[in-house]
Design a protein around this motif. Structure first.
Motif, short mmCIF file in Angstrom:
data_model
loop_
_atom_site.label_atom_id
_atom_site.label_comp_id
_atom_site.label_asym_id
_atom_site.label_seq_id
_atom_site.Cartn_x
_atom_site.Cartn_y
_atom_site.Cartn_z
N UNK A 178 0.85 -1.19 0.00
CA UNK A 178 0.00 0.00 0.00
C UNK A 178 0.89 1.24 0.00
N UNK A 179 1.12 1.85 -1.16
CA UNK A 179 2.00 3.03 -1.21
C UNK A 179 1.34 4.25 -0.61
N UNK A 180 2.18 5.19 -0.19
CA UNK A 180 1.69 6.44 0.36
C UNK A 180 1.22 7.37 -0.76
N UNK A 181 0.51 8.39 -0.36
CA UNK A 181 -0.01 9.35 -1.34
C UNK A 181 1.14 10.01 -2.12
N UNK A 182 2.27 10.20 -1.44
CA UNK A 182 3.40 10.86 -2.10
C UNK A 182 3.92 10.08 -3.30
N UNK A 183 3.78 8.76 -3.27
CA UNK A 183 4.24 7.95 -4.40
C UNK A 183 3.35 8.20 -5.61
N UNK A 184 2.03 8.23 -5.40
CA UNK A 184 1.12 8.50 -6.51
C UNK A 184 1.37 9.90 -7.09
N UNK A 185 1.66 10.86 -6.20
CA UNK A 185 1.94 12.21 -6.68
C UNK A 185 3.21 12.24 -7.52
N UNK A 186 4.24 11.48 -7.07
CA UNK A 186 5.49 11.42 -7.81
C UNK A 186 5.30 10.76 -9.18
N UNK A 187 4.48 9.70 -9.22
CA UNK A 187 4.19 9.03 -10.49
C UNK A 187 3.48 9.99 -11.43
N UNK A 188 2.58 10.79 -10.89
CA UNK A 188 1.88 11.78 -11.71
C UNK A 188 2.86 12.83 -12.23
N UNK A 189 3.84 13.23 -11.39
CA UNK A 189 4.83 14.22 -11.81
C UNK A 189 5.68 13.71 -12.97
N UNK A 190 6.16 12.46 -12.87
CA UNK A 190 7.16 11.96 -13.80
C UNK A 190 6.61 11.11 -14.94
N UNK A 191 5.43 10.55 -14.77
CA UNK A 191 4.82 9.71 -15.81
C UNK A 191 5.78 8.62 -16.30
N UNK A 192 6.26 7.76 -15.39
CA UNK A 192 7.18 6.69 -15.81
C UNK A 192 6.47 5.67 -16.69
N UNK A 193 7.27 4.90 -17.44
CA UNK A 193 6.70 3.87 -18.31
C UNK A 193 5.98 2.80 -17.49
N UNK A 194 6.54 2.45 -16.32
CA UNK A 194 5.93 1.46 -15.44
C UNK A 194 6.17 1.89 -13.99
N UNK A 195 5.26 1.49 -13.10
CA UNK A 195 5.39 1.80 -11.69
C UNK A 195 5.05 0.55 -10.88
N UNK A 196 5.87 0.24 -9.91
CA UNK A 196 5.71 -0.97 -9.10
C UNK A 196 5.84 -0.64 -7.62
N UNK A 197 5.18 -1.48 -6.81
CA UNK A 197 5.44 -1.51 -5.37
C UNK A 197 6.00 -2.89 -5.07
N UNK A 198 7.28 -2.94 -4.67
CA UNK A 198 7.92 -4.21 -4.34
C UNK A 198 7.68 -4.49 -2.86
#
Length: 380
Positions: free
Chosen positions: A327-347
């Motif tokens: 369960x990622x924190x809100x800050x991770x979703x915000x960072x993904x929105x900022x950078x728009x990576x090709x893929x995003x994972x929670x290990x």
């Protein structure tokens, strides 16, 4: 063995010398020289005469940093051998990968050498049920394979002491072993923290530039990782300080006197240690040209690990969780929105793989490693 060079320089994984010699002998005729042995060093008193007698064999030169002057002789031997048709795979050089050693080898053997960074054991090299043992004991084979946790810890403590008292003085300016150990231990306590050289210097009663130079040495010796922040024009205030990690988790735990897995789970460093363990495994599995960093803004948006894989693979964002619940924190979703990576994972610490949202997927460490190994195969 190097396919396109006469020499391969390998470091720094610790492998039993007898085992290594036997494995090589199974592949091809070879001769093994341990340059910590005075008897073997004496054989190379005239290296040209000795090595030219073994042109049809693979010559393994272990602990090459003990005789760095040998590189000059190797250059002439290799060039002479090339003229006679002996072009590739003649020498396998083992040793600690230090700046001076790499510089000397690069200057003396330019165009004649291939470098292989032999990391400690990773999750794809051990059985699935040994992952916790690998995290606790680290990836040095003797430590990982020790009969008991106590034996493993004793081996790592001996390694730390020997490295500080004998090896480090050979690789850089004279540094008090006790001071360097205290710094190393402080970095272990602050695993994954932003580097604050002034605060560390205050605790050691030295200057901030001195601390920086000591950390530079530990980084050069592949004992500490300095993970740089990701820079991007995203209109946000970005953190500019690097994070530091003691690279091998077993050394982290030895510096903090953590002996058993129960001790580790009850220690404050457990979460940061797991983060480092994941980061080291993923960087090792990624293609060699991949760029690793982290992302953090002043407002709290954060990604633990960014891997710029290049080509069609793009950039992968990785959040790391020790728990079984990804369960990622809100800050991770915000960072993904900022950078728009090709893929995003929670290990996470489990094995299941499942979607968390449209853009984020949960995955276990072993499977994440396999995904990255697959990108390495595609990149050639």
């Amino acid at each position: 063995m190097a396919r396109q060079a006469a020499v391969a320089l390998i470091g720094p994984r610790q492998v039993g010398k007898t085992t290594l010699a036997h494995k090589i002998a199974e592949i091809r005729p070879s001769i093994y020289l341990d340059l910590e042995s005075s008897a073997d060093r004496d054989k190379l008193s005239d290296p040209v005469l000795f090595l030219n007698r073994h042109t049809e064999k693979l010559v393994v030169l272990d602990e090459i940093h003990r005789v760095p002057a040998l590189f000059e002789s190797l250059r002439g031997i290799i060039d002479a051998g090339r003229r006679e048709g002996h072009r590739t795979g003649r020498f396998l050089i083992l040793g600690s990968a230090t700046i001076d050693l790499l510089r000397q080898s690069g200057e003396s053997l330019a165009g004649r050498i291939t470098y292989v960074d032999l990391t400690p054991l990773t999750v794809d090299e051990v059985d699935a049920d040994n992952l916790e043992q690998l995290w606790l004991r680290g990836g040095f084979p003797d430590s990982f394979l020790a009969v008991t946790d106590s034996d493993s810890l004793e081996l790592r403590e001996s390694f730390i002491r020997t490295y500080l008292e004998r090896d480090v003085p050979m690789f850089g300016p004279r540094i008090p072993a006790e001071t360097l150990r205290r710094l190393w231990t402080m970095l272990a306590h602050n695993q994954g923290a932003l580097l604050n050289a002034s605060r560390l210097a205050s605790g050691l009663s030295v200057s901030a530039p001195t601390v920086t130079s000591y950390i530079d040495l530990l980084v050069d010796l592949l004992l500490v990782r300095r993970l740089q922040p990701f820079y991007a024009n995203v209109g946000k205030r970005l953190v500019k300080s690097p994070k530091t990690y003691v690279r091998d988790s077993g050394l982290t735990h030895a510096l903090l006197n953590i002996e058993t897995f129960d001790d580790l789970l009850g220690h404050p460093v457990s979460g940061p240690s797991w983060e480092n363990f994941v980061i080291e495994n993923l960087i090792t599995a990624a293609p060699s040209r991949a760029q690793a960093s982290f992302y953090r803004t002043a407002a709290g948006a954060e990604i633990d690990l960014l891997l710029e894989l290049g080509g069609q693979q793009g950039t992968w964002a990785v959040e790391i969780k020790r728990s079984l619940v990804a369960k990622p924190q809100r800050g991770f979703y915000q960072a993904v929105e900022d950078l728009q990576p090709a893929k995003a994972f929670v290990v996470h610490a489990g094995e299941d793989r499942y979607p968390i949202s449209e853009s984020v997927e949960a995955v276990g460490l072993r499977e994440m490693t396999e995904l990255l190994l697959g990108t390495r195969a595609k990149s050639g």
